[in-house]
Design a protein around this motif. Structure first.
Motif, PDB file in Angstrom:
ATOM      1  N   UNK A 106      40.731  45.045  22.198  1.00 41.10           N
ATOM      2  CA  UNK A 106      40.468  43.590  23.032  1.00 41.10           C
ATOM      3  C   UNK A 106      39.937  44.361  24.388  1.00 41.10           C
ATOM      4  N   UNK A 107      40.292  45.723  24.604  1.00 40.83           N
ATOM      5  CA  UNK A 107      39.834  45.835  26.282  1.00 40.83           C
ATOM      6  C   UNK A 107      38.619  46.483  25.943  1.00 40.83           C
ATOM      7  N   UNK A 108      38.416  47.091  24.706  1.00 39.90           N
ATOM      8  CA  UNK A 108      37.092  47.580  24.864  1.00 39.90           C
ATOM      9  C   UNK A 108      36.322  46.651  24.522  1.00 39.90           C
ATOM     10  N   UNK A 109      36.510  46.259  23.294  1.00 44.46           N
ATOM     11  CA  UNK A 109      35.193  44.802  23.735  1.00 44.46           C
ATOM     12  C   UNK A 109      35.146  44.424  24.338  1.00 44.46           C
ATOM     13  N   UNK A 110      36.152  43.782  25.266  1.00 43.33           N
ATOM     14  CA  UNK A 110      35.806  42.914  26.441  1.00 43.33           C
ATOM     15  C   UNK A 110      34.990  43.690  27.585  1.00 43.33           C
ATOM     16  N   UNK A 111      35.339  45.253  27.412  1.00 40.37           N
ATOM     17  CA  UNK A 111      34.576  45.850  28.780  1.00 40.37           C
ATOM     18  C   UNK A 111      32.849  46.093  27.848  1.00 40.37           C
ATOM     19  N   UNK A 112      32.719  46.053  27.179  1.00 42.47           N
ATOM     20  CA  UNK A 112      31.732  45.569  26.450  1.00 42.47           C
ATOM     21  C   UNK A 112      31.291  44.654  26.661  1.00 42.47           C
ATOM     22  N   UNK A 113      31.417  43.567  26.651  1.00 47.68           N
ATOM     23  CA  UNK A 113      30.786  42.413  26.971  1.00 47.68           C
ATOM     24  C   UNK A 113      30.550  42.368  28.148  1.00 47.68           C
ATOM     25  N   UNK A 114      31.071  42.445  29.082  1.00 50.62           N
ATOM     26  CA  UNK A 114      31.478  42.655  30.579  1.00 50.62           C
ATOM     27  C   UNK A 114      29.941  43.324  30.990  1.00 50.62           C
ATOM     28  N   UNK A 115      29.801  44.629  30.820  1.00 47.84           N
ATOM     29  CA  UNK A 115      28.575  45.211  30.610  1.00 47.84           C
ATOM     30  C   UNK A 115      27.679  44.234  30.392  1.00 47.84           C
ATOM     31  N   UNK A 116      27.737  44.158  28.863  1.00 42.58           N
ATOM     32  CA  UNK A 116      26.779  43.354  28.622  1.00 42.58           C
ATOM     33  C   UNK A 116      25.765  42.150  30.269  1.00 42.58           C
ATOM     34  N   UNK A 117      26.952  41.775  29.532  1.00 42.18           N
ATOM     35  CA  UNK A 117      26.894  39.917  30.967  1.00 42.18           C
ATOM     36  C   UNK A 117      26.139  40.462  32.041  1.00 42.18           C
TER      37      UNK A 117
END
Lengths: 332, 352
Positions: A106-117
């Motif tokens: 979840x952390x990894x996917x969340x971090x990815x989403x944050x970078x994308x955002x």
């Protein structure tokens, strides 16, 4: 709302021309497989085909994510380093933090989403050109990966289940003897998800509309800025998934890797017929494009073609793929 | 739209200028700090004892501490972190100041040259350099010579007489030892392959040639069927090694020429569930050490990275002091496997 979805005649034309390109790309893929199978008895073997699919998984998922941004007419140079950043985050949560694996995921996917955002915000709100905005995110995430990990690889040796995410063979339980690693299924699963997102949801429709005519889309009342952020976030999520697979396969998060993967992803997207000028593209095309890249790399290796020439040949294929697309479009 | 775009560009430009200004400001700050601290803190004893003769008219030379920049080939890799540790150990022992920097990848010859140029501009007392491209740095080394700044090479040599000394592993000999071990472990005949990190760097070329030559000269029944380059990238090396194994079903052994390459080979063998392939690696790192302990990897060559960093700084300091330094300092290499991985002799050389 219905009216706002750009010129209504366009999608059907798009679909038709897209189909032709896909057919061509698919035909080239088959041709490559036939040629390599005839040239070497070692190519068309179960283990090697599985190897090719496995080698496609990481760059393939990055390419899937990139497809979204490229259809808007943008580009995301950060997918490779965001992937690494996400794998480091997973490592920090699981290995250093001692948290259960799902938290790491979840952390990894969340971090990815944050970078994308963040990329999306820079592009749509701050009006920084995508090339520059994502270049900056690339550098930032690259540096942060090294900072967070302390320039050391983070290993997942205490959590053997983590390696099973990519390399376990869940399918073997259903069909004994069919030892295909999960990573391959995750790749195809993500492809189906991407395809549904792009063809069945409002995000997908706005994605195409933005790419073909951003101004018209904005004038018809679509909140262009918001949807751009959403689209870059999707790309980031895909990088997060790729990061988990990469870390799982290497049983470690390698903070120094990642740069260069974005270019392979872009090449796969372009070979698959998605236009860099936006408004046109498909997930199936990207899947085929990614497969062409890895079949080519694998086949040339099997034939022991010197590495220098492998790169030259792959570069040639990119030019050829894009050129046939342009030729075909001119005729049509 | 147009104005928006212009606005965007202006912001970007403004940011860049701000960054440049910030960098410039930093440098000025540093210089000013250096210049102002030297008269205050160190005027009476240190400067007279440390740098009487060699000091050029530069500003830093008058400072209290001897400054030796260490320009490495990288910093992200565990190997370079160990070299850094060694250089810091020497710095502490000798009471000198070192900085350690290197480009991100080992192909960025241009970046390294910029770093070397920047280091020279600071007018240090001596420089330690691990040249990525031994010929490309020669013009800058001549500048160093002209400015009386002694240069010490480390990790790999430079094709020039300017470096007063070079602290390095003899990679040709070390790779030849790997070849001998490979021959011994596969019984003196059969097909083998190599996964090398790159085909242009000194270490890549030396390890490849050292291994290859020994096999060709001493073991006529062993055939090297493939040499591929994976850039030291773990994932790429894995896929590459898998393709090699697929292409050559009778393969008896694979040599991986650095940590990333060797770990890639181990991954390939594990993923394909191949037994009976002798894997020989280079350097250490946790993954490689685990593979050796579990038996997936037969053994590996280790250099002495801490020793390399230590001797790079120490030799540079000695050269600055005008002491005699050996032209080459062989920092040594060792074969390690399951039996001696935890021994007194090997353990300190390995890094996780």
């Amino acid at each position: 709302m219905e009216l706002s979805v750009s010129p209504s005649s366009k999608p059907s034309v798009l679909k038709r021309s897209g189909a032709a390109q896909k057919l061509l790309a698919f035909a080239s893929l088959i041709l490559l497989i036939v040629v390599f199978s005839l040239s070497s008895a070692n190519f068309f073997k179960f283990d090697n085909i599985v190897g090719i699919l496995l080698a496609t998984a990481v760059t393939g998922i990055l390419a899937l994510g990139s497809t979204f941004v490229i259809i808007t007419g943008g580009i995301d140079l950060a997918v490779g380093t965001v992937m690494t950043f996400c794998s480091v985050i997973a490592g920090v949560i699981i290995t250093y933090g001692g948290a259960p694996i799902p938290f790491g995921i979840a952390g990894a996917i969340g971090a990815g989403a944050l970078c994308g955002a963040a990329s999306g915000f820079a592009v749509s709100r701050m009006k920084i050109p995508p090339f520059i905005a994502t270049l900056a995110v690339m550098m930032i995430t690259k540096g942060l990966s090294l900072v967070i990990s302390g320039t050391k690889p983070v290993y997942f040796v205490d959590t053997p289940a983590f390696a099973q995410i990519a390399m376990g063979t869940a399918v073997e339980k259903l069909v004994p003897g069919l030892a295909i690693p999960n990573a391959v299924f995750i790749f195809f699963g993500m492809a189906i998800l991407a395809s549904l997102l792009l063809s069945k949801t409002i995000v997908g429709r706005y994605n195409f509309a933005l790419g073909s005519n951003e101004e018209a889309t904005r004038l018809s009342g679509v909140n262009v800025r918001f949807w751009k952020i959403v689209i870059y976030t999707i790309t980031g999520v895909f990088s997060g998934v790729a990061g988990i697979l990469m870390a799982s396969r290497l049983n470690s998060a390698q903070p120094a890797l990642g740069q260069g993967y974005e270019l392979e992803a872009i090449a796969a997207v372009v070979i698959g017929g998605t236009s860099l000028s936006g408004g046109k593209g498909s997930i199936l095309g990207t899947v085929i494009g990614a497969l062409i890249m890895s079949v080519l790399t694998n086949g040339l290796r099997i034939l022991s073609v010197p590495q220098e020439w492998q790169t030259v040949i792959i570069g040639g294929v990119v030019v050829l793929a894009v050129y046939t697309d342009i030729l075909r479009r001119r005729k049509g | 739209m147009k104005t928006n775009r212009k606005l965007g560009m202006t912001i970007v430009l403004a940011l860049m200028f701000a960054l440049l200004a910030a960098c410039g400001g930093n440098n000025e700050g540093k210089n000013a700090g250096g210049a102002s601290s030297s008269p205050e803190a160190s005027s009476p004893p240190a400067s007279s004892s440390a740098s009487p003769s060699a000091s050029p008219s530069g500003s830093n030379a008058a400072a209290d501490k001897v400054y030796i920049p260490v320009i490495s080939k990288g910093f992200q890799h565990q190997f370079w972190q160990a070299v850094k540790q060694g250089s810091e150990k020497a710095a502490k022992e000798l009471g000198v100041e070192v900085t350690f920097e290197g480009p991100e990848t080992e192909s960025q010859v241009d970046k390294q040259i910029e770093m070397l140029q920047a280091a020279l501009d600071k007018k240090p007392q001596a420089i330690a350099l691990a040249a990525l491209d031994s010929k490309a740095v020669i013009p800058l080394l001549q500048k160093a010579q002209a400015a009386n700044i002694p240069v010490v090479g480390f990790d790999s040599g430079v094709d020039s007489d300017i470096p007063v000394s070079t602290a390095a592993t003899d990679n040709l000999k070390a790779a030849a030892l790997a070849a001998d071990k490979m021959a011994e472990l596969i019984g003196g005949k059969g097909e083998i392959a190599m996964v090398v990190h790159d085909q242009t760097s000194r270490t890549g070329v030396d390890r490849r040639d050292g291994f290859k030559k020994r096999i060709e000269e001493k073991y006529p029944d062993i055939k090297i069927v493939d040499i591929q380059y994976g850039g030291g990238d773990h994932l790429k090396s894995t896929d590459l090694a898998k393709a090699i194994i697929q292409a050559h079903p009778d393969l008896k052994g694979i040599f991986g020429s650095n940590e990333g390459s060797a770990v890639g080979v181990v991954n390939a063998v594990t993923e394909l569930k191949k037994t009976g392939i002798v894997v020989i690696g280079y350097d250490s790192g946790k993954a490689q050490m685990d593979a050796i302990r579990s038996g997936t990897m037969a053994g590996a060559i280790t250099q002495d990275p801490i020793g390399i960093g230590y001797w790079a700084v120490k030799a540079a300091y000695m050269a600055y002091k005008g002491e005699k330094v050996e032209k080459t300092i062989d920092t040594g290499f060792h074969w390690y496997d399951k039996t001696n991985i935890d021994s007194e002799e090997i353990k300190p050389l390995l890094y996780e």
